[in-house]
Design an enzyme around this catalytic site. Structure first.
Site, PDB file in Angstrom:
ATOM      1  N   CYS A 238     -30.939  52.487  97.974  1.00 16.07           N
ATOM      2  CA  CYS A 238     -32.080  53.346  98.230  1.00 16.07           C
ATOM      3  C   CYS A 238     -31.888  54.158  99.500  1.00 16.07           C
ATOM      4  O   CYS A 238     -30.876  54.056 100.182  1.00 16.07           O
ATOM      5  CB  CYS A 238     -33.346  52.490  98.362  1.00 16.07           C
ATOM      6  SG  CYS A 238     -33.554  51.321  97.007  1.00 16.07           S
TER       7      CYS A 238
ATOM      8  N   ARG B  33     -36.078  55.087  95.784  1.00 15.41           N
ATOM      9  CA  ARG B  33     -35.416  53.976  95.126  1.00 15.41           C
ATOM     10  C   ARG B  33     -34.402  54.397  94.071  1.00 15.41           C
ATOM     11  O   ARG B  33     -34.687  55.259  93.233  1.00 15.41           O
ATOM     12  CB  ARG B  33     -36.460  53.070  94.453  1.00 15.41           C
ATOM     13  CG  ARG B  33     -35.838  51.790  93.904  1.00 15.41           C
ATOM     14  CD  ARG B  33     -36.846  50.892  93.254  1.00 15.41           C
ATOM     15  NE  ARG B  33     -36.222  49.629  92.875  1.00 15.41           N
ATOM     16  CZ  ARG B  33     -36.536  48.934  91.792  1.00 15.41           C
ATOM     17  NH1 ARG B  33     -37.498  49.351  90.995  1.00 15.41           N
ATOM     18  NH2 ARG B  33     -35.915  47.797  91.518  1.00 15.41           N
ATOM     19  N   LEU B  34     -33.220  53.786  94.152  1.00 16.50           N
ATOM     20  CA  LEU B  34     -32.264  53.766  93.065  1.00 16.50           C
ATOM     21  C   LEU B  34     -32.349  52.370  92.470  1.00 16.50           C
ATOM     22  O   LEU B  34     -31.904  51.399  93.086  1.00 16.50           O
ATOM     23  CB  LEU B  34     -30.840  54.061  93.567  1.00 16.50           C
ATOM     24  CG  LEU B  34     -29.730  53.980  92.516  1.00 16.50           C
ATOM     25  CD1 LEU B  34     -29.902  55.066  91.463  1.00 16.50           C
ATOM     26  CD2 LEU B  34     -28.359  54.099  93.167  1.00 16.50           C
ATOM     27  N   ALA B  35     -32.941  52.232  91.309  1.00 21.38           N
ATOM     28  CA  ALA B  35     -33.211  50.924  90.733  1.00 21.38           C
ATOM     29  C   ALA B  35     -31.932  50.297  90.194  1.00 21.38           C
ATOM     30  O   ALA B  35     -31.281  50.857  89.313  1.00 21.38           O
ATOM     31  CB  ALA B  35     -34.250  51.053  89.625  1.00 21.38           C
ATOM     32  N   VAL B  36     -31.590  49.118  90.730  1.00 22.76           N
ATOM     33  CA  VAL B  36     -30.376  48.408  90.322  1.00 22.76           C
ATOM     34  C   VAL B  36     -30.700  46.986  89.885  1.00 22.76           C
ATOM     35  O   VAL B  36     -30.180  46.487  88.900  1.00 22.76           O
ATOM     36  CB  VAL B  36     -29.346  48.394  91.477  1.00 22.76           C
ATOM     37  CG1 VAL B  36     -28.162  47.499  91.145  1.00 22.76           C
ATOM     38  CG2 VAL B  36     -28.861  49.810  91.777  1.00 22.76           C
TER      39      VAL B  36
ATOM     40  N   GLY C  66     -12.201  49.424  96.352  1.00 22.26           N
ATOM     41  CA  GLY C  66     -11.249  48.675  97.168  1.00 22.26           C
ATOM     42  C   GLY C  66     -11.261  49.082  98.631  1.00 22.26           C
ATOM     43  O   GLY C  66     -10.367  48.694  99.393  1.00 22.26           O
TER      44      GLY C  66
ATOM     45  N   GLY D  89     -30.095  48.529  99.962  1.00 21.80           N
ATOM     46  CA  GLY D  89     -28.916  47.682  99.887  1.00 21.80           C
ATOM     47  C   GLY D  89     -29.022  46.607  98.834  1.00 21.80           C
ATOM     48  O   GLY D  89     -29.891  46.631  97.960  1.00 21.80           O
ATOM     49  N   GLU D  90     -28.122  45.649  98.935  1.00 23.07           N
ATOM     50  CA  GLU D  90     -28.105  44.511  98.027  1.00 23.07           C
ATOM     51  C   GLU D  90     -27.800  43.251  98.827  1.00 23.07           C
ATOM     52  O   GLU D  90     -26.864  43.233  99.629  1.00 23.07           O
ATOM     53  CB  GLU D  90     -27.018  44.675  96.954  1.00 23.07           C
ATOM     54  CG  GLU D  90     -27.044  45.978  96.183  1.00 23.07           C
ATOM     55  CD  GLU D  90     -28.226  46.109  95.244  1.00 23.07           C
ATOM     56  OE1 GLU D  90     -28.941  45.105  95.045  1.00 23.07           O
ATOM     57  OE2 GLU D  90     -28.436  47.210  94.714  1.00 23.07           O
TER      58      GLU D  90
ATOM     59  N   ASP E   9     -34.334  41.301  95.120  1.00 21.39           N
ATOM     60  CA  ASP E   9     -33.825  40.781  96.386  1.00 21.39           C
ATOM     61  C   ASP E   9     -34.677  41.263  97.557  1.00 21.39           C
ATOM     62  O   ASP E   9     -34.715  40.623  98.617  1.00 21.39           O
ATOM     63  CB  ASP E   9     -32.360  41.153  96.582  1.00 21.39           C
ATOM     64  CG  ASP E   9     -32.095  42.651  96.515  1.00 21.39           C
ATOM     65  OD1 ASP E   9     -32.905  43.380  95.925  1.00 21.39           O
ATOM     66  OD2 ASP E   9     -31.058  43.097  97.054  1.00 21.39           O
TER      67      ASP E   9
END
Length: 620
Positions: free
Chosen positions: A2, A50-53, A381, A79-80, A103
């Site tokens: 987000c 919000r970017l819903a994940v 990576g 974040g996550e 979360d």
């Protein structure tokens, strides 16, 4: 994933100025295209895009929590947190009740349970603000490695904050002023923690919290790299690296939206992809992981090996796809796309600063744009080179022994410093003295390990410089450009458990077979084709088409002969001298070349005009 923004003003009734908070939040639509909201109290406004994940229906923000009728704490969160399920179970056992499966709510309840100490329990990438309604205090928190950006701008009676500078600059109390120190950061490649280039604006340092109360601002570091003796033997070390990587990749597969992996055919991205594919298979999810790579039209035909790139990526990508079994797509770009005003303008707006790596940043944008059309989350990576010692300057005796940032040697060799001297910026900004001072500060911050040999101590310094400075630039670039198109990029190599362990592994063990990234090769060789295990480090690709450089030269010529605001900083004769070098002299590209300096000057013009930048001569 987000975008967040907010304003605390103890001397204001913020509820009467909600339009300012909404303007700040609106700049974050790119980071959060799915939903948005603003929560206000008398002295605070919290904005969220919000970017819903995870928990698409239940995770709306700003979010509040508390044990009574009125909220005790409110957050705007980006974040996550990858261990949120374990934390949720622990909090439930302590009597907490949850309304959602997000979360975000776990973070709020953890704050109510453990206070500031809760952040030490979080594993993930995050940047968030919590307003405690009981004390009328604001807490700003950033993850340990700085994967997610967070900036703040102190005011006379509070603070402005946001995921990106543009959110702060949208408020009438903030001004787009840049002083000499800000310009030195733009051109000096020092990547100084907390320095946000704009005067009066600061980054929350990775692994830090900033608490605001009526008494003022207080900064606290809850995590930083520490030096400890490494007692594991080689086999145990390799096994531990693999164990942490397996767990990290598995955790980062959690998503309620389509997920993919970025695949370059190099060791780092191939290892992440292979471990992700294996984890999906073991979980019985019955799906092949989607992968994407970037290439340029005609790149294979015109490719010439040099000190930076030994071979093109495409053949290695093909081998990785066949070995791992991915659902793959190549994103092929041409110069025309890289040079369009729309793309260059979008990248400038994403970064809020002139580019550092030039065409690499434009191609990243186009790659992420294409990926976002098919997936919402991507594994990367990124940061393996900083962690495992992948760059050539880790292994170059001259770079190792130089009393400066080790990445400045390839910068000098490729003509970057020479280009700055040619334009007069090197002397005008006194970059030599500035870089020297910042380097001394950075080395002084390295935690020593008593009894370590001089060679091991020096390599510890170089590793620390990369993990606390250089990686910040790369993570910020990837976050800003990916979020500009609403794509969340996850970086398993930034898991703090892995970083702590590998940082304290002796250099002799990190290079036990005489090569770069020996530990990572050994830890993942069983899931990769031999060609990739043995492949020499190859950076993200840069176009080698001479037509690209010719276009840059045309633009520099226009700057030198026009009314560009850049001419207030650079003598037109200096710009013309840049063009006296033969075509192809700057063909290496990347942050280490004179070509990148030309890119930065072109972007500097657009930045000054587009952002209304006002320069003041000295910091103040």
């Amino acid at each position: 994933m987000c975008g967040i923004a907010g304003w605390v003003g103890y001397g204001h009734d913020v509820t009467r100025h909600e339009d300012s908070a909404r303007a700040m939040t609106a700049t974050m639509v790119c980071r959060g295209p799915d939903a948005g909201g603003v929560w206000t109290g008398r002295h605070v406004a919290l904005g969220h895009r919000r970017l819903a994940v995870i928990d698409i229906e239940g995770g709306k923000q700003p979010m509040s929590a508390g044990f009574g009728v009125a909220p005790e704490a409110v957050t705007t969160y980006s974040g996550e947190v990858y261990n949120y399920r374990e934390l949720r179970a622990e909090l439930s056992a302590r009597g907490h009740r949850f309304r959602t499966n997000s979360d975000t709510e776990v973070v709020l309840q953890a704050y109510l349970e453990w206070g500031d100490a809760f952040v030490e329990r979080l594993n993930g990438m995050f940047a968030f603000a919590i307003w405690d309604t009981r004390t009328e205090e604001l807490l700003l928190v950033r993850d340990r490695m700085g994967v997610k950006p967070l900036l703040y701008y102190p005011t006379e009676d509070g603070v402005l904050f946001g995921s990106e500078p543009k959110a702060i600059l949208a408020h009438p109390l903030a001004e787009p002023v840049v002083d000499a120190e800000g310009l030195r950061e733009v051109f000096g490649l020092t990547m100084t923690p907390e320095n946000a280039v704009f005067r009066g604006m600061y980054e929350v340092r990775p692994g830090s919290m900033v608490r605001l109360s009526r008494r003022g601002l207080r900064k606290t570091r809850y995590w930083q790299l520490e030096s400890r003796p490494h007692t594991d033997d080689l086999d145990t070390t390799v096994g531990t690296v693999r164990e942490i990587l397996d767990d990290t990749v598995r955790r980062q597969l959690v998503s309620d939206v389509p997920l993919c992996s970025l695949l370059s055919g190099g060791l780092d991205s191939s290892a992440v992809t292979a471990l992700a594919a294996r984890a999906l298979a073991e979980e019985g999810r019955g799906e092949r992981i989607r992968t994407f790579s970037v290439d340029f039209t005609g790149h294979a035909e015109r490719f010439e090996a040099n000190a930076v790139w030994e071979a093109p990526d495409a053949p290695f990508v093909k081998e990785a796809v066949a070995h791992i079994g991915t659902d793959h797509e190549d994103i092929v770009l041409d110069n025309a796309q890289l040079l369009t005003p729309e793309v260059r303008g979008a990248v400038l707006r994403a970064l809020d600063l002139p580019t550092v790596t030039g065409d690499m940043e434009y191609s990243l944008y186009l790659l992420f744009q294409a990926v976002r059309a098919r997936s919402t989350v991507a594994l990367s990576g990124e940061s393996a080179d900083e962690l495992f010692g992948g760059y050539s300057h880790f292994h170059d005796p001259e770079a190792v022994s130089s009393a400066t940032f080790p990445w400045h040697l390839p910068y000098r060799r490729a003509g970057g410093q020479d280009a700055l001297r040619t334009t007069g910026l090197w002397d005008r900004l006194d970059l030599g003295a500035y870089i020297d001072q910042r380097y001394k500060e950075a080395v002084a911050d390295v935690p020593a390990l008593p009894g370590e040999s001089p060679q091991e101590a020096r390599m510890r310094e170089i590793s620390h410089l990369h993990l606390t400075r250089f990686v910040n630039f790369l993570l910020d670039r990837k976050d800003r450009i990916s979020m500009a198109v609403g794509l969340e990029v996850r970086v398993p190599f930034c898991d703090h458990r892995l970083v702590e362990y590998v940082f304290n592994t002796p250099w002799a063990m990190k290079t036990f077979d005489g090569r770069e990234k020996s530990l990572l090769r050994a830890a993942t060789q069983d899931v990769l084709p031999r060609s990739i295990v043995e492949r020499k480090k190859s950076p993200y690709p840069s176009t080698q088409d001479v037509q690209y450089e010719l276009s840059l030269r045309d633009r520099i010529t226009a700057l030198a002969s026009g009314d560009s605001p850049v001419l207030d900083l650079v003598d037109p004769k200096g710009l013309r001298r840049l063009l006296e070098r033969p075509v192809g002299s700057y063909s290496i590209g990347g942050p280490y070349s004179g070509r990148a300096v030309m890119e930065r000057l072109i972007d500097l013009d657009a930045w000054i005009r587009g952002y209304g930048i006002r320069f003041v001569p000295e910091a103040g």
